[in-house]
Design a protein around this motif. Structure first.
Motif, PDB file in Angstrom:
ATOM      1  N   ASP A  43     -12.252  30.353  23.115  1.00  0.00           N
ATOM      2  CA  ASP A  43     -13.638  30.104  23.517  1.00  0.00           C
ATOM      3  C   ASP A  43     -14.418  31.383  23.807  1.00  0.00           C
ATOM      4  OD1 ASP A  43     -13.412  27.218  23.466  1.00  0.00           O
ATOM      5  OD2 ASP A  43     -12.167  27.424  25.252  1.00  0.00           O
ATOM      6  N   GLU A  46     -16.352  35.784  28.502  1.00  0.00           N
ATOM      7  CA  GLU A  46     -17.549  35.581  29.315  1.00  0.00           C
ATOM      8  C   GLU A  46     -17.596  36.580  30.459  1.00  0.00           C
ATOM      9  OE1 GLU A  46     -20.127  33.315  29.235  1.00  0.00           O
ATOM     10  OE2 GLU A  46     -19.425  32.408  27.365  1.00  0.00           O
ATOM     11  N   MET A  65     -13.787  36.934  31.651  1.00  0.00           N
ATOM     12  CA  MET A  65     -12.847  35.837  31.494  1.00  0.00           C
ATOM     13  C   MET A  65     -12.717  35.535  30.007  1.00  0.00           C
ATOM     14  SD  MET A  65     -13.090  32.054  33.252  1.00  0.00           S
ATOM     15  CE  MET A  65     -14.673  31.700  32.510  1.00  0.00           C
ATOM     16  N   SER A  67     -10.674  33.071  27.037  1.00  0.00           N
ATOM     17  CA  SER A  67      -9.958  31.832  26.794  1.00  0.00           C
ATOM     18  C   SER A  67      -9.002  32.022  25.609  1.00  0.00           C
ATOM     19  CB  SER A  67     -10.972  30.735  26.481  1.00  0.00           C
ATOM     20  OG  SER A  67     -10.340  29.609  25.950  1.00  0.00           O
ATOM     21  N   ARG A 100      -3.745  31.669  35.477  1.00  0.00           N
ATOM     22  CA  ARG A 100      -4.324  32.784  34.723  1.00  0.00           C
ATOM     23  C   ARG A 100      -3.310  33.916  34.581  1.00  0.00           C
ATOM     24  NH1 ARG A 100      -8.232  36.062  39.035  1.00  0.00           N
ATOM     25  NH2 ARG A 100      -6.497  36.896  40.249  1.00  0.00           N
ATOM     26  N   HIS A 118      -9.640  38.055  33.448  1.00  0.00           N
ATOM     27  CA  HIS A 118      -8.961  36.804  33.782  1.00  0.00           C
ATOM     28  C   HIS A 118      -8.681  36.094  32.457  1.00  0.00           C
ATOM     29  CE1 HIS A 118     -10.771  37.187  37.910  1.00  0.00           C
ATOM     30  NE2 HIS A 118     -11.708  37.790  37.198  1.00  0.00           N
ATOM     31  N   VAL A 120      -7.426  32.917  30.660  1.00  0.00           N
ATOM     32  CA  VAL A 120      -7.307  31.507  31.031  1.00  0.00           C
ATOM     33  C   VAL A 120      -6.946  30.701  29.784  1.00  0.00           C
ATOM     34  CG1 VAL A 120      -8.565  29.546  31.997  1.00  0.00           C
ATOM     35  CG2 VAL A 120      -9.065  31.851  32.813  1.00  0.00           C
ATOM     36  N   SER A 122      -7.158  27.921  27.169  1.00  0.00           N
ATOM     37  CA  SER A 122      -8.255  27.103  26.663  1.00  0.00           C
ATOM     38  C   SER A 122      -8.131  25.681  27.195  1.00  0.00           C
ATOM     39  CB  SER A 122      -8.229  27.093  25.133  1.00  0.00           C
ATOM     40  OG  SER A 122      -9.234  26.258  24.634  1.00  0.00           O
ATOM     41  N   HIS A 124      -8.544  24.795  30.308  1.00  0.00           N
ATOM     42  CA  HIS A 124      -8.257  24.765  31.751  1.00  0.00           C
ATOM     43  C   HIS A 124      -9.563  24.579  32.515  1.00  0.00           C
ATOM     44  CE1 HIS A 124      -6.989  25.909  35.761  1.00  0.00           C
ATOM     45  NE2 HIS A 124      -5.743  25.714  35.357  1.00  0.00           N
ATOM     46  N   ARG A 126     -10.655  25.759  35.161  1.00  0.00           N
ATOM     47  CA  ARG A 126     -11.190  26.976  35.765  1.00  0.00           C
ATOM     48  C   ARG A 126     -12.221  27.643  34.855  1.00  0.00           C
ATOM     49  NH1 ARG A 126     -10.113  29.089  40.883  1.00  0.00           N
ATOM     50  NH2 ARG A 126     -11.353  30.981  40.983  1.00  0.00           N
ATOM     51  N   TRP A 127     -12.041  27.534  33.541  1.00  0.00           N
ATOM     52  CA  TRP A 127     -12.996  28.113  32.596  1.00  0.00           C
ATOM     53  C   TRP A 127     -14.409  27.583  32.875  1.00  0.00           C
ATOM     54  CZ3 TRP A 127     -13.217  31.879  28.967  1.00  0.00           C
ATOM     55  CH2 TRP A 127     -14.274  31.845  28.043  1.00  0.00           C
ATOM     56  N   GLN A 130     -15.840  28.505  36.515  1.00  0.00           N
ATOM     57  CA  GLN A 130     -16.337  29.887  36.650  1.00  0.00           C
ATOM     58  C   GLN A 130     -17.731  30.019  36.035  1.00  0.00           C
ATOM     59  OE1 GLN A 130     -14.056  31.659  38.904  1.00  0.00           O
ATOM     60  NE2 GLN A 130     -14.229  33.299  37.435  1.00  0.00           N
TER      61      GLN A 130
END
Length: 182
Positions: A43, A46, A65, A67, A100, A118, A120, A122, A124, A126-127, A130
């Motif tokens: 993804d 970011e 972050m 993904s 993470r 971070h 992460v 894909s 999750h 948390r993505w 955030q």
């Protein structure tokens, strides 16, 4: 300080006034990470965290972050790329966040953090959280002001304990995202 533990691991919490150069630094780091992580990105990358919010005071550390499909595969397969680019891996048992994989990029002196990555998985939650929190702060000046005031108080209270500082912000973030239980 323990042998083998980098100086940046003991860096004090310091919230600084907004710096418009943070966005430029983030763009440079983001572009580089897109190159480094190209085979694994899902993804994208970011810019998140307080430095991603125009006008907001922050620790002067760019949070990015990314993904990916498999955190551990990326850590192993991209290890050399990260090291050459100046990133230091923080093992999961030290990071304490199993969702993470975490990297720190110190400055040329090795004393200060300039960026965090971070990784992460894909899909999750948390993505999205955030990004949603960043976007809420960008949209709502009152929320951003309240968050800045909280961060300044917590930085004063926890200047020598980054984990306590981070953990003390959690309730505000949960409430802002509407994730607090009724």
């Amino acid at each position: 300080m323990s042998d083998g533990v980098p100086a940046w691991a003991y860096e004090r919490v310091s919230v600084r006034p907004f710096d418009p150069r943070w966005a430029d630094r983030a763009r440079v780091e983001r572009a580089r990470l897109i190159e480094l992580l190209a085979p694994w990105l899902v993804d994208g990358v970011e810019h998140v965290g307080s430095t991603a919010v125009p006008g907001l005071a922050a620790k002067p550390i760019i949070d990015l972050m990314a993904s990916v499909n498999d955190l551990d595969v990326v850590v192993v397969d991209a290890a050399r790329r990260f090291t050459v680019d100046g990133w230091c891996f923080v093992p999961p048992e030290l990071d304490g966040r199993p969702w993470r994989r975490f990297f720190v990029k110190p400055d040329e002196t090795g004393q200060h953090r300039i960026a965090h990555l971070h990784l992460v998985t894909s899909g999750h939650p948390r993505w999205g959280e955030q990004i949603a929190f960043r976007d809420a702060l960008r949209r709502d000046g009152t929320l951003a002001d309240d968050y800045e005031q909280l961060k300044r108080r917590l930085a004063d209270r926890h200047e020598d304990d980054r984990e306590a500082y981070t953990n003390a912000k959690a309730g505000f973030i949960v409430k802002a995202l509407g994730l607090a239980p009724d």
